[in-house]
Design an enzyme around this catalytic site. Sequence first.
Site, mmCIF file in Angstrom:
data_model
loop_
_atom_site.group_PDB
_atom_site.id
_atom_site.type_symbol
_atom_site.label_atom_id
_atom_site.label_comp_id
_atom_site.label_asym_id
_atom_site.label_seq_id
_atom_site.Cartn_x
_atom_site.Cartn_y
_atom_site.Cartn_z
ATOM 1 N N LYS A 4 0.838 -1.206 0.000
ATOM 2 C CA LYS A 4 0.000 0.000 0.000
ATOM 3 C C LYS A 4 0.868 1.249 0.000
ATOM 4 O O LYS A 4 0.700 2.147 -0.818
ATOM 5 C CB LYS A 4 -0.891 0.037 1.242
ATOM 6 C CG LYS A 4 -2.087 -0.867 1.178
ATOM 7 C CD LYS A 4 -2.882 -0.757 2.470
ATOM 8 C CE LYS A 4 -1.986 -1.083 3.646
ATOM 9 N NZ LYS A 4 -2.664 -1.348 4.897
ATOM 10 N N ARG A 6 -10.839 0.118 8.743
ATOM 11 C CA ARG A 6 -10.254 -1.139 9.185
ATOM 12 C C ARG A 6 -11.259 -2.024 9.899
ATOM 13 O O ARG A 6 -10.926 -3.131 10.322
ATOM 14 C CB ARG A 6 -9.110 -0.842 10.137
ATOM 15 C CG ARG A 6 -7.844 -1.471 9.649
ATOM 16 C CD ARG A 6 -6.767 -1.060 10.569
ATOM 17 N NE ARG A 6 -5.897 -0.195 9.834
ATOM 18 C CZ ARG A 6 -4.583 -0.264 9.899
ATOM 19 N NH1 ARG A 6 -4.003 -1.115 10.697
ATOM 20 N NH2 ARG A 6 -3.854 0.540 9.190
ATOM 21 N N ARG A 10 10.884 -4.738 7.796
ATOM 22 C CA ARG A 10 10.440 -3.395 7.426
ATOM 23 C C ARG A 10 11.124 -2.279 8.215
ATOM 24 O O ARG A 10 11.227 -2.341 9.433
ATOM 25 C CB ARG A 10 8.950 -3.334 7.670
ATOM 26 C CG ARG A 10 8.315 -2.145 7.067
ATOM 27 C CD ARG A 10 6.936 -2.522 6.655
ATOM 28 N NE ARG A 10 6.012 -1.994 7.635
ATOM 29 C CZ ARG A 10 4.728 -1.795 7.351
ATOM 30 N NH1 ARG A 10 4.243 -2.117 6.181
ATOM 31 N NH2 ARG A 10 3.949 -1.303 8.260
ATOM 32 N N ARG A 14 9.662 0.548 13.377
ATOM 33 C CA ARG A 14 8.548 0.997 14.218
ATOM 34 C C ARG A 14 8.283 -0.018 15.329
ATOM 35 O O ARG A 14 8.441 -1.210 15.122
ATOM 36 C CB ARG A 14 7.288 1.135 13.356
ATOM 37 C CG ARG A 14 7.191 2.476 12.679
ATOM 38 C CD ARG A 14 6.194 2.536 11.556
ATOM 39 N NE ARG A 14 5.032 1.672 11.703
ATOM 40 C CZ ARG A 14 4.134 1.479 10.743
ATOM 41 N NH1 ARG A 14 4.273 2.100 9.581
ATOM 42 N NH2 ARG A 14 3.118 0.693 10.919
ATOM 43 N N ARG A 49 -1.296 -7.903 14.740
ATOM 44 C CA ARG A 49 -1.839 -7.105 13.638
ATOM 45 C C ARG A 49 -2.372 -7.997 12.520
ATOM 46 O O ARG A 49 -3.393 -7.688 11.916
ATOM 47 C CB ARG A 49 -0.764 -6.155 13.105
ATOM 48 C CG ARG A 49 -0.512 -4.993 14.059
ATOM 49 C CD ARG A 49 0.800 -4.337 13.773
ATOM 50 N NE ARG A 49 0.824 -3.690 12.474
ATOM 51 C CZ ARG A 49 1.945 -3.441 11.802
ATOM 52 N NH1 ARG A 49 3.109 -3.807 12.289
ATOM 53 N NH2 ARG A 49 1.898 -2.816 10.650
HETATM 54 P P1 ADP Z 1 -0.197 -1.099 9.166
HETATM 55 O O1 ADP Z 1 -1.214 -0.860 8.119
HETATM 56 O O2 ADP Z 1 1.033 -1.672 8.604
HETATM 57 O O3 ADP Z 1 -0.733 -1.807 10.365
HETATM 58 P P2 ADP Z 1 -0.485 1.684 9.859
HETATM 59 O O4 ADP Z 1 0.566 2.690 9.861
HETATM 60 O O5 ADP Z 1 -1.563 1.795 8.856
HETATM 61 O O6 ADP Z 1 0.269 0.301 9.744
HETATM 62 O O7 ADP Z 1 -1.185 1.649 11.298
HETATM 63 C C1 ADP Z 1 -0.435 1.521 12.465
HETATM 64 C C2 ADP Z 1 -1.374 1.313 13.646
HETATM 65 O O8 ADP Z 1 -2.250 2.459 13.815
HETATM 66 C C3 ADP Z 1 -2.318 0.122 13.503
HETATM 67 O O9 ADP Z 1 -1.706 -1.093 13.882
HETATM 68 C C4 ADP Z 1 -3.449 0.534 14.455
HETATM 69 O O10 ADP Z 1 -3.102 0.326 15.804
HETATM 70 C C5 ADP Z 1 -3.537 2.041 14.237
HETATM 71 N N1 ADP Z 1 -4.524 2.360 13.180
HETATM 72 C C6 ADP Z 1 -4.256 2.840 11.932
HETATM 73 N N2 ADP Z 1 -5.377 2.998 11.218
HETATM 74 C C7 ADP Z 1 -6.402 2.603 12.026
HETATM 75 C C8 ADP Z 1 -7.815 2.508 11.872
HETATM 76 N N3 ADP Z 1 -8.425 2.836 10.721
HETATM 77 N N4 ADP Z 1 -8.547 2.068 12.935
HETATM 78 C C9 ADP Z 1 -7.969 1.736 14.090
HETATM 79 N N5 ADP Z 1 -6.641 1.781 14.297
HETATM 80 C C10 ADP Z 1 -5.857 2.208 13.284
#
Ligand code: ADP
Length: 219
Positions: free
Chosen positions: A14, A89, A128, A158, A169
Amino acid sequence: MANIIIMGPQGCGKGTHSSKIAERYGIPTISTGDLFRDNIALGTPLGLLAKSFIDKGELVPDQVTVDLLNKRLEAKDCENGFILDGFPRTVNQAKLLDKSLKKNKEEVDLVLYFDLPKKESKRRMLGRVTCVDCKQIYNRSNYFADNCEKCGGKLFVRDDDKEEAIEKRLANFEKQTLPVKYYYEEKGKVISIDMMGSVEENRVKLYAELDIFDKKTTM
Ligand code: ADP
Ligand code: ZN
């Protein structure tokens, strides 16, 4: 005008492809993960709250996430549409998004689903690293430098890219986020792309699909 959602399991590419898609349509990419990390870096109350969930590999509660996103979507640069990365999500988030778009007589136009088997997803996440400045993501399997190729920023792992958080996750994805794909499939919005290949191969497949989508929408 295009409101696009990019979704797929962690490591599906993505981040790699979203900036080019954004350029193509002249719209911004909005990542809820980045919005949270910005808040964390600034030490805002929202950031503090989000961090307590994120570091454990859990989702931030829907209402907190939706409020933050809605505020971002009000900005002028979203006038002609947006690409969402990492949102919705949960099906509940998807419904809340659809509801707030409907108020402006808008809808989600396209959901790009980047498909990847769980095993490969895990493998990619374990290598990563992220640029501290521009947030570009690299993988140690093919990028060995200490600094970002684009901006020279330092690269780091991270907290949520560490192993225990990764397991959580991935499980979250299957349980909470895969149903979002089904939700939009019922509405006929989803284009699914197999992302097992190289970045370049995936890019070619992706652009072919976007060409088809563009033709359909201008007809
Ligand atoms: P990845 O997609 O690789 O998990 P992101 O940077 O998109 O990484 O998100 C990091 C974290 O931020 C997620 O693991 C979650 O805890 C939180 N997060 C991000 N987007 C959302 C969302 N739409 N709803 C709830 N939590 C979110
Ligand atoms: Zn950078």
